[in-house]
Design a protein around this motif. Sequence first.
Motif, PDB file in Angstrom:
ATOM      1  N   ASP A  47       9.229   0.377  -2.044  1.00 21.62           N
ATOM      2  CA  ASP A  47       8.737  -0.395  -3.190  1.00 21.62           C
ATOM      3  C   ASP A  47       9.288  -1.813  -3.156  1.00 21.62           C
ATOM      4  O   ASP A  47       8.573  -2.774  -3.448  1.00 21.62           O
ATOM      5  CB  ASP A  47       9.123   0.276  -4.509  1.00 21.62           C
ATOM      6  N   GLU A  84      10.219  -3.519  -0.510  1.00 18.91           N
ATOM      7  CA  GLU A  84       9.541  -4.259   0.560  1.00 18.91           C
ATOM      8  C   GLU A  84       8.149  -4.678   0.130  1.00 18.91           C
ATOM      9  O   GLU A  84       7.706  -5.793   0.409  1.00 18.91           O
ATOM     10  CB  GLU A  84       9.485  -3.419   1.834  1.00 18.91           C
ATOM     11  N   LEU A  85       7.428  -3.776  -0.536  1.00 12.68           N
ATOM     12  CA  LEU A  85       6.090  -4.103  -1.021  1.00 12.68           C
ATOM     13  C   LEU A  85       6.157  -5.245  -2.031  1.00 12.68           C
ATOM     14  O   LEU A  85       5.355  -6.183  -1.975  1.00 12.68           O
ATOM     15  CB  LEU A  85       5.428  -2.875  -1.642  1.00 12.68           C
ATOM     16  N   ASP A  86       7.104  -5.199  -2.949  1.00 14.57           N
ATOM     17  CA  ASP A  86       7.256  -6.270  -3.925  1.00 14.57           C
ATOM     18  C   ASP A  86       7.529  -7.612  -3.241  1.00 14.57           C
ATOM     19  O   ASP A  86       6.972  -8.642  -3.619  1.00 14.57           O
ATOM     20  CB  ASP A  86       8.388  -5.956  -4.910  1.00 14.57           C
ATOM     21  N   ILE A 110       4.269  -8.841  -1.596  1.00  8.03           N
ATOM     22  CA  ILE A 110       3.337  -9.362  -2.589  1.00  8.03           C
ATOM     23  C   ILE A 110       3.788 -10.737  -3.086  1.00  8.03           C
ATOM     24  O   ILE A 110       2.975 -11.653  -3.224  1.00  8.03           O
ATOM     25  CB  ILE A 110       3.180  -8.374  -3.761  1.00  8.03           C
ATOM     26  N   ALA A 139      -2.399 -10.114  -1.039  1.00 11.06           N
ATOM     27  CA  ALA A 139      -2.239  -9.001  -1.972  1.00 11.06           C
ATOM     28  C   ALA A 139      -3.265  -9.043  -3.097  1.00 11.06           C
ATOM     29  O   ALA A 139      -3.282  -8.166  -3.950  1.00 11.06           O
ATOM     30  CB  ALA A 139      -0.835  -9.005  -2.541  1.00 11.06           C
TER      31      ALA A 139
END
Length: 82
Positions: free
Chosen positions: A65, A67-69, A72, A79
């Motif tokens: 999560d 890394e995804l944040d 983005i 994104a």
Amino acid sequence: MEPRLLTEQEAADYLRLPAATLRKLSFGHVRLGARRRYDRKALDAHLDRLAGLDSSGEPKVNEADAELDRFIADHPDVAGRA
């Protein structure tokens, strides 16, 4: 099993830094006799703090999560948040 203590070159590779840059850092290393080893957990913890992911006192941040944040935030156009 990955070793916790890394040689200078292993730590440099892990951080994707030149060994000369790694030597200038004041964190993450321990002395074992005359040898300097880099503690993977200490390196990770320091980088987490630099990235604002210090989770002391908070529930553990899910690495995927986080890394995804970061992705983005760094790539809003990809994104879909342009």
